[in-house]
Scaffold this motif. Sequence first.
Motif, PDB file in Angstrom:
ATOM      1  N   ALA A   1     -16.783 -13.259  32.048  1.00  0.00           N
ATOM      2  CA  ALA A   1     -15.785 -13.786  31.108  1.00  0.00           C
ATOM      3  C   ALA A   1     -14.935 -14.857  31.768  1.00  0.00           C
ATOM      4  O   ALA A   1     -14.586 -15.878  31.146  1.00  0.00           O
ATOM      5  N   MET A   2     -14.598 -14.663  33.042  1.00  0.00           N
ATOM      6  CA  MET A   2     -13.793 -15.648  33.769  1.00  0.00           C
ATOM      7  C   MET A   2     -14.562 -16.956  33.956  1.00  0.00           C
ATOM      8  O   MET A   2     -14.023 -18.042  33.762  1.00  0.00           O
ATOM      9  N   VAL A   3     -15.837 -16.832  34.333  1.00  0.00           N
ATOM     10  CA  VAL A   3     -16.655 -18.027  34.579  1.00  0.00           C
ATOM     11  C   VAL A   3     -16.853 -18.828  33.289  1.00  0.00           C
ATOM     12  O   VAL A   3     -16.846 -20.069  33.299  1.00  0.00           O
ATOM     13  N   GLU A   4     -17.018 -18.113  32.169  1.00  0.00           N
ATOM     14  CA  GLU A   4     -17.343 -18.769  30.908  1.00  0.00           C
ATOM     15  C   GLU A   4     -16.117 -19.152  30.087  1.00  0.00           C
ATOM     16  O   GLU A   4     -16.251 -19.733  29.003  1.00  0.00           O
ATOM     17  N   ALA A   5     -14.915 -18.870  30.583  1.00  0.00           N
ATOM     18  CA  ALA A   5     -13.700 -19.101  29.797  1.00  0.00           C
ATOM     19  C   ALA A   5     -13.464 -20.585  29.540  1.00  0.00           C
ATOM     20  O   ALA A   5     -13.495 -21.390  30.475  1.00  0.00           O
ATOM     21  N   PRO A   6     -13.216 -20.971  28.280  1.00  0.00           N
ATOM     22  CA  PRO A   6     -12.769 -22.345  28.024  1.00  0.00           C
ATOM     23  C   PRO A   6     -11.349 -22.512  28.549  1.00  0.00           C
ATOM     24  O   PRO A   6     -10.516 -21.610  28.400  1.00  0.00           O
ATOM     25  N   VAL A   7     -11.071 -23.633  29.192  1.00  0.00           N
ATOM     26  CA  VAL A   7      -9.761 -23.828  29.796  1.00  0.00           C
ATOM     27  C   VAL A   7      -9.161 -25.163  29.385  1.00  0.00           C
ATOM     28  O   VAL A   7      -9.844 -26.069  28.910  1.00  0.00           O
ATOM     29  N   GLY A   8      -7.865 -25.263  29.590  1.00  0.00           N
ATOM     30  CA  GLY A   8      -7.125 -26.496  29.376  1.00  0.00           C
ATOM     31  C   GLY A   8      -6.017 -26.527  30.389  1.00  0.00           C
ATOM     32  O   GLY A   8      -6.119 -25.921  31.452  1.00  0.00           O
ATOM     33  N   ASP A   9      -4.912 -27.167  30.063  1.00  0.00           N
ATOM     34  CA  ASP A   9      -3.770 -27.237  30.969  1.00  0.00           C
ATOM     35  C   ASP A   9      -2.629 -26.445  30.347  1.00  0.00           C
ATOM     36  O   ASP A   9      -1.966 -26.905  29.411  1.00  0.00           O
ATOM     37  N   ASP A  10      -2.391 -25.242  30.880  1.00  0.00           N
ATOM     38  CA  ASP A  10      -1.387 -24.378  30.265  1.00  0.00           C
ATOM     39  C   ASP A  10       0.029 -24.890  30.466  1.00  0.00           C
ATOM     40  O   ASP A  10       0.939 -24.506  29.724  1.00  0.00           O
TER      41      ASP A  10
ATOM     42  N   VAL B   1      -9.030 -19.163  33.431  1.00  0.00           N
ATOM     43  CA  VAL B   1     -10.001 -18.420  34.242  1.00  0.00           C
ATOM     44  C   VAL B   1      -9.480 -17.026  34.609  1.00  0.00           C
ATOM     45  O   VAL B   1     -10.269 -16.100  34.805  1.00  0.00           O
ATOM     46  N   ILE B   2      -8.152 -16.880  34.716  1.00  0.00           N
ATOM     47  CA  ILE B   2      -7.602 -15.543  34.981  1.00  0.00           C
ATOM     48  C   ILE B   2      -7.145 -14.866  33.693  1.00  0.00           C
ATOM     49  O   ILE B   2      -7.197 -13.643  33.575  1.00  0.00           O
ATOM     50  N   ALA B   3      -6.713 -15.649  32.717  1.00  0.00           N
ATOM     51  CA  ALA B   3      -6.347 -15.062  31.417  1.00  0.00           C
ATOM     52  C   ALA B   3      -7.557 -14.397  30.773  1.00  0.00           C
ATOM     53  O   ALA B   3      -7.426 -13.387  30.063  1.00  0.00           O
ATOM     54  N   ALA B   4      -8.748 -14.927  31.026  1.00  0.00           N
ATOM     55  CA  ALA B   4      -9.970 -14.332  30.482  1.00  0.00           C
ATOM     56  C   ALA B   4     -10.162 -12.910  31.000  1.00  0.00           C
ATOM     57  O   ALA B   4     -10.617 -12.017  30.268  1.00  0.00           O
ATOM     58  N   ALA B   5      -9.808 -12.687  32.271  1.00  0.00           N
ATOM     59  CA  ALA B   5      -9.910 -11.340  32.835  1.00  0.00           C
ATOM     60  C   ALA B   5      -8.937 -10.389  32.146  1.00  0.00           C
ATOM     61  O   ALA B   5      -9.260  -9.228  31.876  1.00  0.00           O
ATOM     62  N   ALA B   6      -7.746 -10.885  31.847  1.00  0.00           N
ATOM     63  CA  ALA B   6      -6.755 -10.056  31.154  1.00  0.00           C
ATOM     64  C   ALA B   6      -7.224  -9.719  29.743  1.00  0.00           C
ATOM     65  O   ALA B   6      -7.076  -8.575  29.271  1.00  0.00           O
ATOM     66  N   LEU B   7      -7.801 -10.695  29.039  1.00  0.00           N
ATOM     67  CA  LEU B   7      -8.344 -10.431  27.703  1.00  0.00           C
ATOM     68  C   LEU B   7      -9.457  -9.394  27.773  1.00  0.00           C
ATOM     69  O   LEU B   7      -9.531  -8.481  26.930  1.00  0.00           O
ATOM     70  N   TYR B   8     -10.318  -9.522  28.761  1.00  0.00           N
ATOM     71  CA  TYR B   8     -11.397  -8.546  28.939  1.00  0.00           C
ATOM     72  C   TYR B   8     -10.821  -7.148  29.167  1.00  0.00           C
ATOM     73  O   TYR B   8     -11.312  -6.159  28.627  1.00  0.00           O
ATOM     74  N   SER B   9      -9.761  -7.087  29.978  1.00  0.00           N
ATOM     75  CA  SER B   9      -9.173  -5.780  30.298  1.00  0.00           C
ATOM     76  C   SER B   9      -8.605  -5.113  29.048  1.00  0.00           C
ATOM     77  O   SER B   9      -8.729  -3.900  28.866  1.00  0.00           O
ATOM     78  N   LEU B  10      -7.988  -5.891  28.172  1.00  0.00           N
ATOM     79  CA  LEU B  10      -7.442  -5.315  26.936  1.00  0.00           C
ATOM     80  C   LEU B  10      -8.548  -4.836  26.013  1.00  0.00           C
ATOM     81  O   LEU B  10      -8.383  -3.843  25.286  1.00  0.00           O
TER      82      LEU B  10
END
Length: 336
Positions: free
Chosen positions: A4-13, A220-229
């Motif tokens: 999920a982290m590798v495949e996460a779409p990202v931008g500039d938060d 890339v790290i927010a994706a891990a948090a989404l996965y955890s939820l």
Amino acid sequence: MLRAMVEAPVGDDVFGDDPTVRALEAKTAELLGKEAAVYVPSGTMANQIAVGVHTRPGDELICSATSHVYLWEAGGVARHSGVTARTFEGDFGILSATEIDDAVRPDDSHYVRTRLVWLENTHNRGGGRIHPIESIAGIARWAHDNRLAMHLDGARLMNAVVATGVPAEEWARSFDTVSICFSKGLGAPVGSALAGTAEAIREARKLRKLMGGAMRQAGVIAAAALYSLANNVERLDEDHANARILASAFSETEGLRLESGPVETNLVWVDVDPTLGTAAEVAAYLKSHGVLVSVLGEQVIRACTHLDVSRQDAETAADVIRRLEPAMITAVTLVY
């Protein structure tokens, strides 16, 4: 999670255009029944931002003497926000409206302004105790009657949710802001969030920037948090069961005593009798047998169960604990 982290779409938060971070913030706000949320690197930062949102320099917050914000955040309430803390012992960190009933300072220029009530659920130093929801409601009524803000340090809130069956939104209802960690039992490598009203979170974003917590491609790290939820909430019950296995072993071993009574979630705090050795010596013995615990006082250790600890791991650790005796600890100490 890694996928999920590798495949996460990202931008500039920093500019608010990371789609994965936005999705996490929306999910967190929905989970906690709040208008908005902001993603931050750590639970400590979420807490420190919350202090800044609700107070001004010279104000005072009310909390347990064993609250994380008071014990383990390096005096941040004073350094970052110019706020003092008025502490109460509570019942292993669990406060009651009766205990703090006369805590509000008089409206007088000689006194600080009492502004914020701070609760922690589950309460780390209280042995992972769950703050009863009825008690929280009573404190909230008192706080609102006295025009005080309410913040919940919910680093382990989902442990309380799973242990009681009470939804996160219900736990959060009494509070103006709530912090939640994704890097504790939920198993993400990093990250927490602060949720509240849209106005509070706008202010929180300013403070996040001030504290250096605004991140760029944070998806890339927010994706891990989404996965955890999505995947790691219900399994917290396994951690609680494994903690009870450890707690039984500690309580059955001479020279060791559970600090706060029956274990409710995933933390086991243990007093070490000096006749057995020091906490550091006990920890060294356990480490030599593959069991890691934290030394959190001269005679205090803490064990924490999580998704990397299986039932078999817990049972193996329990067997090691039950074999503890002074002679074995002394031998290990001499080797180390």
